[in-house]
Scaffold this active site. Structure first.
Site, PDB file in Angstrom:
ATOM      1  N   CYS A 242      11.623  19.823 -11.193  1.00 59.89           N
ATOM      2  CA  CYS A 242      11.254  18.848 -12.226  1.00 59.89           C
ATOM      3  C   CYS A 242      10.133  19.461 -13.054  1.00 59.89           C
ATOM      4  CB  CYS A 242      10.875  17.495 -11.625  1.00 59.89           C
ATOM      5  SG  CYS A 242       9.417  17.505 -10.553  1.00 59.89           S
TER       6      CYS A 242
ATOM      7  N   ASN B  17       6.486  19.021 -10.457  1.00 59.55           N
ATOM      8  CA  ASN B  17       6.683  19.259  -9.023  1.00 59.55           C
ATOM      9  C   ASN B  17       5.713  18.416  -8.174  1.00 59.55           C
ATOM     10  OD1 ASN B  17       6.609  22.027  -6.631  1.00 59.55           O
ATOM     11  ND2 ASN B  17       8.054  20.363  -6.764  1.00 59.55           N
TER      12      ASN B  17
ATOM     13  N   CYS C 199       6.212  14.542  -8.522  1.00 62.17           N
ATOM     14  CA  CYS C 199       6.828  13.207  -8.385  1.00 62.17           C
ATOM     15  C   CYS C 199       8.285  13.270  -7.915  1.00 62.17           C
ATOM     16  CB  CYS C 199       6.760  12.441  -9.710  1.00 62.17           C
ATOM     17  SG  CYS C 199       5.086  12.095 -10.252  1.00 62.17           S
ATOM     18  N   ARG C 200       9.182  13.787  -8.773  1.00 63.36           N
ATOM     19  CA  ARG C 200      10.619  13.696  -8.486  1.00 63.36           C
ATOM     20  C   ARG C 200      11.113  14.786  -7.540  1.00 63.36           C
ATOM     21  NH1 ARG C 200      12.218  13.887 -14.671  1.00 63.36           N
ATOM     22  NH2 ARG C 200      10.307  15.137 -14.590  1.00 63.36           N
ATOM     23  N   SER C 201      10.879  16.054  -7.882  1.00 60.11           N
ATOM     24  CA  SER C 201      11.467  17.120  -7.045  1.00 60.11           C
ATOM     25  C   SER C 201      10.879  17.174  -5.630  1.00 60.11           C
ATOM     26  CB  SER C 201      11.411  18.479  -7.738  1.00 60.11           C
ATOM     27  OG  SER C 201      10.102  18.874  -8.052  1.00 60.11           O
TER      28      SER C 201
ATOM     29  N   ASP D 168      11.419  10.195 -15.299  1.00 61.84           N
ATOM     30  CA  ASP D 168      10.089  10.617 -14.866  1.00 61.84           C
ATOM     31  C   ASP D 168       9.240   9.364 -14.607  1.00 61.84           C
ATOM     32  OD1 ASP D 168       7.582  11.628 -14.523  1.00 61.84           O
ATOM     33  OD2 ASP D 168       7.614  12.903 -16.301  1.00 61.84           O
TER      34      ASP D 168
HETATM   35  P1  4NP Z   1       7.404  15.157 -12.122  1.00 60.77           P
HETATM   36  O1  4NP Z   1       6.457  14.136 -12.893  1.00 60.77           O
HETATM   37  O2  4NP Z   1       7.938  16.123 -13.164  1.00 60.77           O
HETATM   38  O3  4NP Z   1       8.472  14.289 -11.564  1.00 60.77           O
HETATM   39  O4  4NP Z   1       6.559  15.845 -11.078  1.00 60.77           O
HETATM   40  C1  4NP Z   1       5.368  14.566 -13.667  1.00 60.77           C
HETATM   41  C2  4NP Z   1       4.173  14.858 -13.057  1.00 60.77           C
HETATM   42  C3  4NP Z   1       3.085  15.272 -13.812  1.00 60.77           C
HETATM   43  C4  4NP Z   1       3.216  15.384 -15.173  1.00 60.77           C
HETATM   44  C5  4NP Z   1       4.407  15.089 -15.789  1.00 60.77           C
HETATM   45  C6  4NP Z   1       5.503  14.685 -15.027  1.00 60.77           C
HETATM   46  N1  4NP Z   1       2.098  15.782 -15.938  1.00 60.77           N
HETATM   47  O5  4NP Z   1       2.207  15.769 -17.179  1.00 60.77           O
HETATM   48  O6  4NP Z   1       1.052  16.144 -15.372  1.00 60.77           O
END
Ligand code: 4NP
Length: 145
Positions: free
Chosen positions: A7, A10, A12-14, A118
């Protein structure tokens, strides 16, 4: 079989996809290696978002020991399947591929061209995102094994 979940951050989702898939694959003693990475490097070496850790725990998965990694081109050869959460991830990962063999390993995690939303900016999204990822992990095990 070696699977990489990808994702943006790295955190939240993955990490959910990694932890759920490892748990399910281990339960079935498949001997699979599961990891995850982000196309962005802001959270490298950090644990998953506390909301992902909490929703995973609620449904019986412990992802608290996982640490964020940054996606790099070496990973194309280290993994058999690279499963990405949304179309931006798909573009970012494919941009680093250098041949068709690498490109063929990469696809969206969900079926039917769907993206995993997200959840970062909305606490209420973590549970539905978790449930969607868990359901797809169960399907993927049947598909890939
Ligand atoms: P992820 O979510 O891609 O599912 O881990 C996010 C986590 C952090 C950020 C964006 C998306 N960020 O902008 O810091």
């Amino acid at each position: 079989m070696k699977l990489l979940m990808v994702c943006l951050g790295n955190i939240c989702r993955s990490p959910l996809a990694e932890g759920i898939m490892r748990h399910l694959a281990d339960e079935q003693q498949l001997g699979w290696e599961i990891s995850s990475a982000g196309t962005g490097d802001w959270h490298v070496n950090q644990p998953a978002d506390r909301r992902s850790i909490a929703v995973a725990k609620k449904f019986g998965y412990d992802i608290s020991a996982q640490r964020a990694r940054h996606f790099n081109a070496k990973m194309f050869d280290e993994f058999d399947h690279i499963l990405v959460m949304d179309r931006q991830n798909l573009r970012d990962v494919l941009q680093l591929a250098s041949n068709d063999r690498q490109r063929k390993k990469v696809r969206l995690f969900l079926t039917d061209d769907l993206e995993v939303t997200d959840p970062y900016y909305d606490d209420n999204l973590f549970e539905p995102v978790f449930l969607g990822i868990e359901e797809r992990c169960k399907q993927l095990i049947k598909e890939i094994k």
